[in-house]
Design a protein around this motif. Sequence first.
Motif, short mmCIF file in Angstrom:
data_model
loop_
_atom_site.label_atom_id
_atom_site.label_comp_id
_atom_site.label_asym_id
_atom_site.label_seq_id
_atom_site.Cartn_x
_atom_site.Cartn_y
_atom_site.Cartn_z
N ASN A 139 0.92 -1.13 0.02
CA ASN A 139 0.00 0.12 -0.06
C ASN A 139 0.78 1.26 -0.01
N ASP A 140 1.94 1.19 0.56
CA ASP A 140 2.96 2.36 0.36
C ASP A 140 3.18 2.48 -0.96
N GLY A 141 3.73 1.48 -1.74
CA GLY A 141 4.10 1.57 -3.01
C GLY A 141 3.20 2.12 -3.95
N LEU A 142 1.88 1.48 -3.66
CA LEU A 142 0.48 2.17 -4.52
C LEU A 142 0.28 3.49 -4.26
N ARG A 143 0.52 4.08 -3.24
CA ARG A 143 0.45 5.30 -2.80
C ARG A 143 1.58 6.23 -3.10
N GLY A 144 2.54 5.73 -3.63
CA GLY A 144 4.01 6.43 -3.89
C GLY A 144 4.47 7.15 -2.54
N VAL A 145 4.48 6.18 -1.47
CA VAL A 145 5.41 6.77 -0.29
C VAL A 145 6.83 6.52 -0.51
N PRO A 146 7.47 7.61 -0.26
CA PRO A 146 8.99 7.60 -0.49
C PRO A 146 9.61 6.28 0.09
N ILE A 147 10.45 5.84 -0.62
CA ILE A 147 11.21 4.52 -0.35
C ILE A 147 11.89 4.59 1.10
N THR A 148 12.41 5.63 1.35
CA THR A 148 13.43 5.76 2.54
C THR A 148 12.39 5.71 3.77
N GLU A 149 10.92 6.30 3.92
CA GLU A 149 9.98 6.14 4.66
C GLU A 149 9.42 4.79 4.90
N THR A 150 9.01 3.93 3.74
CA THR A 150 8.72 2.50 3.90
C THR A 150 9.73 1.70 4.61
N ARG A 151 10.93 1.92 4.29
CA ARG A 151 12.27 1.25 4.64
C ARG A 151 12.29 1.58 5.88
N ALA A 152 12.43 2.42 6.47
CA ALA A 152 12.26 3.16 8.09
C ALA A 152 11.30 2.28 8.80
N ASN A 153 9.93 2.46 8.33
CA ASN A 153 9.00 2.08 8.94
C ASN A 153 9.06 0.31 9.24
N LEU A 154 9.45 -0.26 8.03
CA LEU A 154 9.66 -1.78 8.21
C LEU A 154 11.08 -2.22 9.08
N GLN A 155 12.05 -1.24 8.98
CA GLN A 155 13.03 -1.66 9.99
C GLN A 155 12.64 -1.35 11.59
N ALA A 156 11.88 -0.33 11.56
CA ALA A 156 11.27 -0.39 13.02
C ALA A 156 10.61 -1.24 13.44
N ILE A 157 9.71 -2.02 12.65
CA ILE A 157 8.84 -3.20 13.06
C ILE A 157 9.96 -4.44 13.47
N ILE A 158 10.76 -4.62 12.65
CA ILE A 158 11.65 -5.55 12.76
C ILE A 158 12.54 -5.50 14.09
N ASP A 159 12.95 -4.16 14.31
CA ASP A 159 13.68 -3.90 15.67
C ASP A 159 12.73 -4.17 16.81
N VAL A 160 11.43 -3.96 16.80
CA VAL A 160 10.50 -4.03 18.09
C VAL A 160 10.39 -5.64 18.11
N VAL A 161 10.19 -6.40 17.08
CA VAL A 161 10.08 -7.71 17.32
C VAL A 161 11.52 -8.35 17.99
#
Length: 248
Positions: A139-161
């Motif tokens: 959904n980030d990609g389909l909305r054109g969210v900046p790659i850096t923002e998507t990457r940071a969010n996914l990394q944050a999720i991984i870090d929490v786990v």
Amino acid sequence: MCEAQNKQLQSLHPWLKVSKLLKFCYFIVALLLISCGNEASKQQTTTDTVNAQAETTETPETKRKTILCFGDSITAGYGLDDTNDAYPGKLQDTINALNLDYTVINSGVSGETSAGGKSRIDWVIKQKPTIFLLELGANDGLRGVPITETRANLQAIIDVVKSKSPDTQIVLAGMQLPPNMGADYTTDFKQLFIDLAAENNIGFIPFILEQVGGIPELNQRDGIHPNVDGHKLVAHTVWDVLGPMVKS
């Protein structure tokens, strides 16, 4: 009996009554002490049994293992009549057929972005799953969210786990976009999943919609979300990575 003896017994009569009463009281007290002692013993035995059972049932070896699928509408089974037809449900069917002691938890939310996943991961990870499948970003990609923002969010999720459930194995599901999003953006988007998996040394599914994405007969009318047959293939793609982890 002589009169003198009668008078002597009459004078002792009240004391005899008191003596009998005292003996009776001592007898009652003794019974109560014995009863309380037995009850305390029973309670202690019961408590010890309950504690032993609790220790037995709460050991990690006896807890049923879980696979938590954390994602968006693809995981949630958007558009399906029965959400059990989504790929997490198909994974459970495979696991049951193999008699493996795992429960698959569907934690998909339709329309979820990487930012939305980041906001709810602290609550979800309290379940401390055995395997955590991260399927977010489409959904980030389909909305054109900046790659850096998507990457940071996914990394944050991984870090929490990793920090809150360090024994959990993480698998990242890669995603790709249609070419109409632009060549540079789609290339960078695909690469961000490859880089995240490598940098975090976690399991990786290169493209969760492999052999499904863009194929009309395997998708619903919107051309984006898999139908029942499509989800069966998605489950096979996911199982190629999860299967060896679960069986080991």
